[in-house]
Enzyme design. Structure first.
Site, PDB file in Angstrom:
ATOM      1  N   HIS A   1       7.132  -6.806  -2.174  1.00  0.00           N
ATOM      2  CA  HIS A   1       6.859  -6.770  -0.424  1.00  0.00           C
ATOM      3  C   HIS A   1       7.377  -6.896   0.367  1.00  0.00           C
ATOM      4  O   HIS A   1       8.032  -6.899   1.681  1.00  0.00           O
ATOM      5  CB  HIS A   1       5.862  -6.753  -0.243  1.00  0.00           C
ATOM      6  CG  HIS A   1       4.743  -6.264  -1.687  1.00  0.00           C
ATOM      7  ND1 HIS A   1       4.444  -5.188  -1.802  1.00  0.00           N
ATOM      8  CD2 HIS A   1       3.758  -6.507  -1.752  1.00  0.00           C
ATOM      9  CE1 HIS A   1       3.385  -4.393  -2.207  1.00  0.00           C
ATOM     10  NE2 HIS A   1       2.387  -5.545  -2.448  1.00  0.00           N
TER      11      HIS A   1
ATOM     12  N   SER B   1      -5.243   2.810   3.924  1.00  0.00           N
ATOM     13  CA  SER B   1      -5.254   1.965   2.497  1.00  0.00           C
ATOM     14  C   SER B   1      -5.290   0.327   2.823  1.00  0.00           C
ATOM     15  O   SER B   1      -5.671   0.329   2.319  1.00  0.00           O
ATOM     16  CB  SER B   1      -3.746   2.879   2.153  1.00  0.00           C
ATOM     17  OG  SER B   1      -3.843   2.226   0.666  1.00  0.00           O
TER      18      SER B   1
ATOM     19  N   LYS C   1       0.797  -1.494   0.394  1.00  0.00           N
ATOM     20  CA  LYS C   1       0.131  -0.026  -0.006  1.00  0.00           C
ATOM     21  C   LYS C   1       0.874   1.248   0.107  1.00  0.00           C
ATOM     22  O   LYS C   1       0.340   2.278   0.645  1.00  0.00           O
ATOM     23  CB  LYS C   1      -0.630   0.276   1.452  1.00  0.00           C
ATOM     24  CG  LYS C   1      -2.111  -1.190   1.324  1.00  0.00           C
ATOM     25  CD  LYS C   1      -2.321  -2.286   0.106  1.00  0.00           C
ATOM     26  CE  LYS C   1      -3.235  -1.002  -0.884  1.00  0.00           C
ATOM     27  NZ  LYS C   1      -3.745  -1.826  -2.114  1.00  0.00           N
TER      28      LYS C   1
END
Ligand code: A3P
Length: 295
Positions: free
Chosen positions: A108, A138, A48
Site C-alpha cells: 500500500h 470501507s 480498501k
C-alpha cells in the site's frame, strides 16, 4: 490479555511524512532495502481499493484457473504484504524471502516510498484505484474490525481525517495521483475497481495482455466465477476469516463487507457529500485522472 491487546493496537507514526502504524515504521529499514526479483509482480493499492480481489485474480491467473491450488493457503500468505510488521507475526519481508518465484507482492506504499529495487529490476506493477467515497466508508468499517487500528470515532470524524490524510498511508489523493503519474515512465497497469465491477472480463483481459499471458476462454470464465464477491465471501482462503479473532473481528464488520460501488450513498449526508466534492475538486485539480463514484 491487556498486554496482548496493547500490542495489537498500533499508534500512527510518520514515515517520511506519511502516517503509518508504528510497528511498520520499525520494520522500515528492511523494507527499504528489499531486493525485488525481476519476475516479481507488484500489486499496489491504497487500502480498501480492491487489493484482495485483485490478489485472488492474480493468483488464479498464475495457477491457470486451478481453484484447488488457490485454496492452498490464505490470500494474505499467497500474496505477502511487503511492509507488514506486527509484534509476534512473521513480517512481510520474511514471508517474501521464503516464497518461491514467481512471486506476487502486495503493497500500500505511496509511490515515492516504494523500495527502489522494484524500479531497478523493472518489475511489472499493477495498481488498482477506487473512488474515494467508497474507500472512506470501507476504511471506516475496516478500522472498526481490524484491531491494529485505534478507535476511528464517528463516521463524520473519520471522514474529516480521511480528507485530511490523517489515516494510515496518508492522503488518498496523493496516493492515486502519485501512482498515476508514474504510469508515464514505468511498466505500470493502472486499473479501477469500478471498471472491474462493470466488466471484469475486460479487465482480466487487460491484465493477461499486460502479463503477456494467454488463457482459454473457459479458464477465464472459471477465474471470473471464483473471484466474484459471492464466491470470495464464502471462501475461507480469500475472506480473511482464518485470521486470529483478536486481529480481526468479522462480527463487527466482515472483511468482504458489501463489494459494490456507490455504497457511500447509504452513509454520506447531503452536507458531507457537498463538502467532500468541493475538497475533491480542489485536490484533484489539474489531473486527467477521473473516478466514477458509482457504476
Ligand atoms: P467494501 O468494504 O466496500 O465491501 P482491500 O482488499 O483493498 O482491503 O479492499 C476491500 C474492499 O474490497 C471491501 O469493500 C471488499 O468487500 C471489496 N472486495 C473484496 N473482494 C471483492 C470482490 N470479489 N468483488 C467486489 N468487491 C470485493
Amino acid at each position: 490479555a491487556m498486554e496482548q491487546e496493547a500490542e495489537i493496537v498500533q499508534e500512527l507514526g510518520s514515515l517520511h511524512g506519511v502516517p503509518l502504524y508504528k510497528s511498520f515504521i520499525e520494520g522500515w529499514p528492511r523494507v527499504k532495502a528489499f531486493q525485488a526479483r525481476p519476475d516479481d509482480v507488484l500489486i499496489s493499492t491504497y487500502p480498501k481499493s480492491g487489493t484482495t480481489w485483485l490478489s485472488e485474480i492474480m493468483d488464479m491467473i498464475y495457477h491457470d484457473g486451478d481453484v484447488e491450488k488457490c485454496r492452498r493457503d490464505a490470500i494474505y500468505n499467497r500474496v505477502p504484504f511487503l511492509e507488514l510488521k506486527a509484534p509476534g507475526e512473521m513480517s512481510g519481508i520474511e514471508q517474501l524471502e521464503s516464497t518461491p518465484s514467481p512471486r506476487l507482492v502486495k503493497t500500500h506504499l505511496p509511490v515515492q516510498l516504494l523500495p527502489t529495487s522494484f524500479w531497478e529490476k523493472d518489475c511489472k506493477i499493477i495498481y488498482m484505484a477506487r473512488n474515494p467515497k467508497d474507500v472512506a466508508i470501507s476504511y471506516y468499517y475496516f478500522h472498526r474490525m481490524a484491531k491494529i487500528h485505534q478507535d476511528p470515532g464517528t463516521k463524520a470524524e473519520f471522514l474529516e481525517n480521511f480528507m485530511a490524510g490523517k489515516v494510515p498511508y496518508g492522503s488518498w489523493y496523493d496516493h492515486v495521483r502519485g501512482w498515476w503519474e508514474k504510469k508515464q515512465e514505468k511498466q505500470l497497469l493502472y486499473l479501477f475497481y469500478e471498471d472491474m465491477k462493470k466488466d471484469p472480463r475486460q479487465e482480466v483481459q487487460k491484465i493477461l495482455q499486460f502479463l503477456g499471458k494467454e488463457l482459454a476462454e473457459g479458464i477465464v470464465d472459471r477465474i471470473l466465477h471464483h473471484t466474484s464477491f459471492q464466491e470470495m465471501k464464502k471462501n475461507p482462503a480469500a475472506n480473511y476469516e482464518t485470521m486470529l479473532p483478536i486481529l480481526m473481528d468479522h462480527s463487527v464488520s466482515p472483511f468482504l463487507r458489501k463489494g459494490v460501488s456507490g455504497d457511500w450513498k447509504n452513509h454520506f449526508t447531503v452536507a458531507q457529500n457537498e463538502r467532500f466534492d468541493q475538497h475533491y475538486q480542489k485536490l484533484m485539480a489539474g489531473s486527467d485522472l477521473h473516478f466514477q463514484m458509482e457504476v
